[in-house]
Design an enzyme around this catalytic site. Structure first.
Site, PDB file in Angstrom:
ATOM      1  N   ASN A 175       0.874  -1.165   0.000  1.00 29.22           N
ATOM      2  CA  ASN A 175       0.000   0.000   0.000  1.00 29.22           C
ATOM      3  C   ASN A 175       0.919   1.225   0.000  1.00 29.22           C
ATOM      4  O   ASN A 175       1.476   1.585   1.030  1.00 29.22           O
ATOM      5  CB  ASN A 175      -0.890  -0.025   1.251  1.00 29.22           C
ATOM      6  CG  ASN A 175      -1.866   1.143   1.291  1.00 29.22           C
ATOM      7  OD1 ASN A 175      -1.859   1.999   0.405  1.00 29.22           O
ATOM      8  ND2 ASN A 175      -2.698   1.180   2.319  1.00 29.22           N
ATOM      9  N   LYS A 207       3.435   0.736   3.019  1.00 26.94           N
ATOM     10  CA  LYS A 207       3.110  -0.347   3.965  1.00 26.94           C
ATOM     11  C   LYS A 207       3.208  -1.661   3.227  1.00 26.94           C
ATOM     12  O   LYS A 207       2.822  -1.731   2.049  1.00 26.94           O
ATOM     13  CB  LYS A 207       1.683  -0.172   4.486  1.00 26.94           C
ATOM     14  CG  LYS A 207       1.533   1.010   5.408  1.00 26.94           C
ATOM     15  CD  LYS A 207       0.167   1.002   6.058  1.00 26.94           C
ATOM     16  CE  LYS A 207      -0.040   2.279   6.820  1.00 26.94           C
ATOM     17  NZ  LYS A 207      -1.375   2.838   6.695  1.00 26.94           N
ATOM     18  N   ARG A 248      -2.503  -2.124  -3.474  1.00 27.34           N
ATOM     19  CA  ARG A 248      -3.786  -1.453  -3.242  1.00 27.34           C
ATOM     20  C   ARG A 248      -3.805  -0.188  -4.100  1.00 27.34           C
ATOM     21  O   ARG A 248      -2.860   0.606  -4.052  1.00 27.34           O
ATOM     22  CB  ARG A 248      -3.912  -1.066  -1.769  1.00 27.34           C
ATOM     23  CG  ARG A 248      -5.116  -0.209  -1.523  1.00 27.34           C
ATOM     24  CD  ARG A 248      -5.219   0.247  -0.079  1.00 27.34           C
ATOM     25  NE  ARG A 248      -6.394   1.059   0.096  1.00 27.34           N
ATOM     26  CZ  ARG A 248      -6.391   2.283   0.635  1.00 27.34           C
ATOM     27  NH1 ARG A 248      -5.273   2.820   1.072  1.00 27.34           N
ATOM     28  NH2 ARG A 248      -7.512   2.960   0.754  1.00 27.34           N
ATOM     29  N   HIS A 287     -13.289   1.731   0.279  1.00 28.90           N
ATOM     30  CA  HIS A 287     -13.274   0.594   1.216  1.00 28.90           C
ATOM     31  C   HIS A 287     -13.857  -0.665   0.589  1.00 28.90           C
ATOM     32  O   HIS A 287     -14.283  -1.584   1.292  1.00 28.90           O
ATOM     33  CB  HIS A 287     -14.113   0.870   2.496  1.00 28.90           C
ATOM     34  CG  HIS A 287     -13.618   1.958   3.373  1.00 28.90           C
ATOM     35  ND1 HIS A 287     -14.471   2.831   4.018  1.00 28.90           N
ATOM     36  CD2 HIS A 287     -12.379   2.321   3.733  1.00 28.90           C
ATOM     37  CE1 HIS A 287     -13.765   3.678   4.741  1.00 28.90           C
ATOM     38  NE2 HIS A 287     -12.482   3.392   4.582  1.00 28.90           N
ATOM     39  N   HIS A 317     -18.240  -0.377   7.523  1.00 26.74           N
ATOM     40  CA  HIS A 317     -16.797  -0.253   7.784  1.00 26.74           C
ATOM     41  C   HIS A 317     -16.616   1.068   8.518  1.00 26.74           C
ATOM     42  O   HIS A 317     -16.703   2.149   7.920  1.00 26.74           O
ATOM     43  CB  HIS A 317     -16.008  -0.275   6.464  1.00 26.74           C
ATOM     44  CG  HIS A 317     -14.536  -0.101   6.682  1.00 26.74           C
ATOM     45  ND1 HIS A 317     -13.633  -1.123   6.474  1.00 26.74           N
ATOM     46  CD2 HIS A 317     -13.813   0.953   7.124  1.00 26.74           C
ATOM     47  CE1 HIS A 317     -12.414  -0.700   6.781  1.00 26.74           C
ATOM     48  NE2 HIS A 317     -12.509   0.576   7.173  1.00 26.74           N
ATOM     49  N   ARG A 341     -13.665  13.944   8.958  1.00 24.41           N
ATOM     50  CA  ARG A 341     -14.378  14.338   7.729  1.00 24.41           C
ATOM     51  C   ARG A 341     -15.842  14.624   8.031  1.00 24.41           C
ATOM     52  O   ARG A 341     -16.450  13.929   8.842  1.00 24.41           O
ATOM     53  CB  ARG A 341     -14.303  13.233   6.670  1.00 24.41           C
ATOM     54  CG  ARG A 341     -12.910  12.942   6.182  1.00 24.41           C
ATOM     55  CD  ARG A 341     -12.946  11.917   5.053  1.00 24.41           C
ATOM     56  NE  ARG A 341     -11.641  11.315   4.904  1.00 24.41           N
ATOM     57  CZ  ARG A 341     -11.431  10.010   4.720  1.00 24.41           C
ATOM     58  NH1 ARG A 341     -12.439   9.173   4.633  1.00 24.41           N
ATOM     59  NH2 ARG A 341     -10.213   9.555   4.606  1.00 24.41           N
ATOM     60  N   ARG A 377     -12.221   6.102  21.336  1.00 23.88           N
ATOM     61  CA  ARG A 377     -11.966   5.869  22.771  1.00 23.88           C
ATOM     62  C   ARG A 377     -12.016   7.173  23.551  1.00 23.88           C
ATOM     63  O   ARG A 377     -12.572   7.239  24.644  1.00 23.88           O
ATOM     64  CB  ARG A 377     -10.605   5.197  22.966  1.00 23.88           C
ATOM     65  CG  ARG A 377     -10.588   3.755  22.524  1.00 23.88           C
ATOM     66  CD  ARG A 377      -9.218   3.260  22.257  1.00 23.88           C
ATOM     67  NE  ARG A 377      -8.696   3.801  21.000  1.00 23.88           N
ATOM     68  CZ  ARG A 377      -7.697   3.271  20.313  1.00 23.88           C
ATOM     69  NH1 ARG A 377      -7.087   2.202  20.756  1.00 23.88           N
ATOM     70  NH2 ARG A 377      -7.288   3.803  19.187  1.00 23.88           N
ATOM     71  N   GLY A 433     -15.885  -0.179  14.258  1.00 31.56           N
ATOM     72  CA  GLY A 433     -16.869  -1.268  14.154  1.00 31.56           C
ATOM     73  C   GLY A 433     -16.438  -2.511  14.903  1.00 31.56           C
ATOM     74  O   GLY A 433     -17.256  -3.229  15.477  1.00 31.56           O
ATOM     75  N   GLU A 434     -15.122  -2.756  14.942  1.00 32.67           N
ATOM     76  CA  GLU A 434     -14.618  -3.965  15.613  1.00 32.67           C
ATOM     77  C   GLU A 434     -14.446  -3.767  17.117  1.00 32.67           C
ATOM     78  O   GLU A 434     -14.241  -4.742  17.838  1.00 32.67           O
ATOM     79  CB  GLU A 434     -13.264  -4.371  14.999  1.00 32.67           C
ATOM     80  CG  GLU A 434     -13.394  -4.901  13.585  1.00 32.67           C
ATOM     81  CD  GLU A 434     -12.053  -5.098  12.895  1.00 32.67           C
ATOM     82  OE1 GLU A 434     -11.071  -5.455  13.563  1.00 32.67           O
ATOM     83  OE2 GLU A 434     -11.990  -4.886  11.675  1.00 32.67           O
ATOM     84  N   ASN A 435     -14.474  -2.495  17.563  1.00 28.38           N
ATOM     85  CA  ASN A 435     -14.151  -2.244  18.976  1.00 28.38           C
ATOM     86  C   ASN A 435     -15.154  -1.435  19.790  1.00 28.38           C
ATOM     87  O   ASN A 435     -15.184  -1.568  21.005  1.00 28.38           O
ATOM     88  CB  ASN A 435     -12.805  -1.511  19.063  1.00 28.38           C
ATOM     89  CG  ASN A 435     -11.656  -2.399  18.636  1.00 28.38           C
ATOM     90  OD1 ASN A 435     -11.384  -3.413  19.262  1.00 28.38           O
ATOM     91  ND2 ASN A 435     -10.998  -2.032  17.549  1.00 28.38           N
ATOM     92  N   GLU A 457      -8.118  -6.471   4.599  1.00 28.46           N
ATOM     93  CA  GLU A 457      -7.979  -6.035   3.205  1.00 28.46           C
ATOM     94  C   GLU A 457      -6.732  -6.635   2.560  1.00 28.46           C
ATOM     95  O   GLU A 457      -6.739  -6.988   1.383  1.00 28.46           O
ATOM     96  CB  GLU A 457      -7.931  -4.509   3.145  1.00 28.46           C
ATOM     97  CG  GLU A 457      -9.277  -3.895   3.480  1.00 28.46           C
ATOM     98  CD  GLU A 457      -9.196  -2.435   3.888  1.00 28.46           C
ATOM     99  OE1 GLU A 457      -9.306  -1.585   3.009  1.00 28.46           O
ATOM    100  OE2 GLU A 457      -9.015  -2.163   5.096  1.00 28.46           O
TER     101      GLU A 457
HETATM  102  P1  AMP Z   1      -9.243   2.348  11.375  1.00 23.55           P
HETATM  103  O1  AMP Z   1      -9.282   3.619  10.580  1.00 23.55           O
HETATM  104  O2  AMP Z   1     -10.140   1.286  10.847  1.00 23.55           O
HETATM  105  O3  AMP Z   1      -7.854   1.869  11.663  1.00 23.55           O
HETATM  106  O4  AMP Z   1      -9.867   2.724  12.818  1.00 23.55           O
HETATM  107  C1  AMP Z   1      -9.181   3.569  13.702  1.00 23.55           C
HETATM  108  C2  AMP Z   1     -10.136   4.001  14.794  1.00 23.55           C
HETATM  109  O5  AMP Z   1     -10.683   2.871  15.461  1.00 23.55           O
HETATM  110  C3  AMP Z   1      -9.464   4.777  15.924  1.00 23.55           C
HETATM  111  O6  AMP Z   1      -9.296   6.119  15.632  1.00 23.55           O
HETATM  112  C4  AMP Z   1     -10.442   4.575  17.049  1.00 23.55           C
HETATM  113  O7  AMP Z   1     -11.448   5.560  16.938  1.00 23.55           O
HETATM  114  C5  AMP Z   1     -11.057   3.233  16.789  1.00 23.55           C
HETATM  115  N1  AMP Z   1     -10.552   2.237  17.746  1.00 23.55           N
HETATM  116  C6  AMP Z   1      -9.446   1.508  17.660  1.00 23.55           C
HETATM  117  N2  AMP Z   1      -9.318   0.706  18.742  1.00 23.55           N
HETATM  118  C7  AMP Z   1     -10.392   0.932  19.538  1.00 23.55           C
HETATM  119  C8  AMP Z   1     -10.875   0.417  20.785  1.00 23.55           C
HETATM  120  N3  AMP Z   1     -10.214  -0.533  21.455  1.00 23.55           N
HETATM  121  N4  AMP Z   1     -12.037   0.919  21.265  1.00 23.55           N
HETATM  122  C9  AMP Z   1     -12.742   1.840  20.581  1.00 23.55           C
HETATM  123  N5  AMP Z   1     -12.335   2.359  19.396  1.00 23.55           N
HETATM  124  C10 AMP Z   1     -11.189   1.920  18.878  1.00 23.55           C
END
Ligand code: AMP
Length: 403
Positions: free
Chosen positions: A7, A14, A90, A180, A208, A241, A285, A333-335, A386
């Site tokens: 990337n 990366k 990418r 995405h 996403h 954004r 967070r 979404g994952e956290n 990805e």
């Molecule tokens: P990404 O652009 O997909 O890498 O997402 C980055 C964003 O995910 C960060 O700026 C946080 O807002 C969120 N994030 C990452 N880890 C956590 C966590 N453990 N709890 C809540 N939000 C998180």
């Protein structure tokens, strides 16, 4: 077969080296501050994480640093570059030209170049990365371009056209492209697998959510709509954004503040969204912590985000006339448990039931099902990957080329 996934950004590169036998990541890392007087190199292997400062005047020098790290010293994971069968890049903007991942030829480089107007920050950097890679690896190693928006190329005209004079679509190809796509494609495939169904037989909404966020509606195995548009600025509020807004807000502010197009872009891309509303907090967070401690603007920012996500999901349920599953992925979404809880509970009227225990468990790369057994619509957390998707496409195309 070992595949190198790249990337390339304007000042960064990366990489991930993936052994497709078992789909294992053997090494991954970043070359940072490429082009600066001094750069930063980081690599993670089974042996641990290694960092060093090293000058990399351009992408070719960055690749030479990667080559040296992969093949020698304590970071060595392969004997020579000849062990790498193919390289996947990418590429952010494939326009309306590239509807799927494509073997890179001179014509494809020209094609990616012709789309630079639509992705001025990304496509020129990808071309630098591709050319540098060819210099270091030679032209015999197949290189594949995996486009961020190829998955969205199935959108119907009524979803991708904007309501402006048609001549600007013809003249400048102004339309919704979405981004995405590789992530939406990966998690939609995983979701179908989890459900034991063919993707063609389910209606899906994939969310996403990260620093940049997008939501996609997938029906009959095809994207029918997605929230990002001509650029990744469209959609709902993101880390920095704005997401979509009344276009008059832009012209009003340009007149009042005397902003140039570049200044306008900077405000809308870098100073808006969650950070703009909360007063500088863009990380989920921080937003949760601030809001829970009584920071009203952080609370407003998260409420806006949740409300706008809910509206997008609602729109797409209407567009698809139903939904079988909703997927959360990306850093947020994952956290972000509060966000997921809020969204799931807001769709209780649809028959979605929410499993708080599973929500608490799905964090830091661990997926899970958030919906209860009796839920009318399934809700999943599926960690995205990805790079693996890029590696799989690259392998498939390389196998045809290499015979
Ligand atoms: P990404 O652009 O997909 O890498 O997402 C980055 C964003 O995910 C960060 O700026 C946080 O807002 C969120 N994030 C990452 N880890 C956590 C966590 N453990 N709890 C809540 N939000 C998180």
């Amino acid at each position: 077969m070992k595949i190198l996934v790249i990337n390339a950004g304007s000042s960064s590169l990366k990489f991930q080296l993936i052994d497709m036998n078992g789909e294992v990541v053997i090494a991954k890392g970043t070359c940072g501050r490429v082009g600066a007087e001094m750069g930063e190199f980081e690599i993670k292997t089974e042996q641990g994480k290694f960092e060093k400062e090293v000058a990399m005047a351009n992408h070719t020098e960055a690749f030479l640093v990667v080559k040296e790290a992969l093949t020698s010293g304590e970071t060595k994971v392969i004997d020579s570059l000849s062990e790498i069968s193919a390289i996947g890049h990418r590429v952010v903007q494939g326009g309306a030209i590239y509807k799927e991942s494509t073997l890179i030829t001179d014509d494809v480089i020209k094609g990616i170049e012709s789309l630079c107007d639509l992705a001025p920050l990304h496509n020129p950097a990808h071309i630098q990365g591709i050319n540098a890679c060819m210099e270091v690896f030679g032209k015999d190693v197949p290189e594949v371009a995996v486009f961020d928006n190829a998955f969205h190329s199935t959108m119907p005209e009524e979803a991708y056209m904007f309501g402006i004079p048609y001549e600007y679509y013809e003249k400048y190809q102004i339309r919704r492209y979405g981004f995405h796509g590789t992530s939406h494609r990966y998690v939609s495939g995983e979701c179908a697998n989890i459900m034991g169904k063919d993707l063609k037989d389910i209606k899906l909404i994939t969310c996403h959510l990260g620093n940049g966020s997008s939501i996609t509606a997938i029906k009959d195995g095809k994207v029918i709509d997605t929230s990002m548009g001509l650029t990744p600025l469209d959609g709902f509020v993101m880390g920095t954004r704005s997401g979509n807004l009344d276009p008059s807000v832009v012209t009003f502010l340009q007149e009042k503040e005397g902003w140039t197009p570049a200044e306008t872009n900077a405000v809308l891309n870098k100073k808006s969204g969650i950070a703009g509303i909360s007063g500088g907090f863009s990380d989920d967070r921080d937003i949760q912590k601030e809001a829970n401690e009584g920071n009203k603007r952080a609370d407003l920012a998260r409420k806006m985000q949740w409300y706008q996500i809910r509206k997008y999901i609602g729109q797409y349920i209407a567009a698809m006339q139903g939904v079988d599953a909703i997927v959360f992925t990306g850093g947020i979404g994952e956290n972000s448990q509060p966000l997921r809880q809020n969204i799931c509970e807001s769709f209780a009227y649809l028959g979605i039931t929410f499993n708080a225990e599973e929500n608490a468990k799905a964090i830091r790369g661990v997926g899970g099902e958030l919906s209860g057994a009796d839920s009318k619509v399934k809700v999943y957390v599926i960690p995205t990957n990805e790079e693996l998707m890029i590696a799989r496409d690259t392998k498939e195309i390389a196998e045809k080329v290499l015979g």
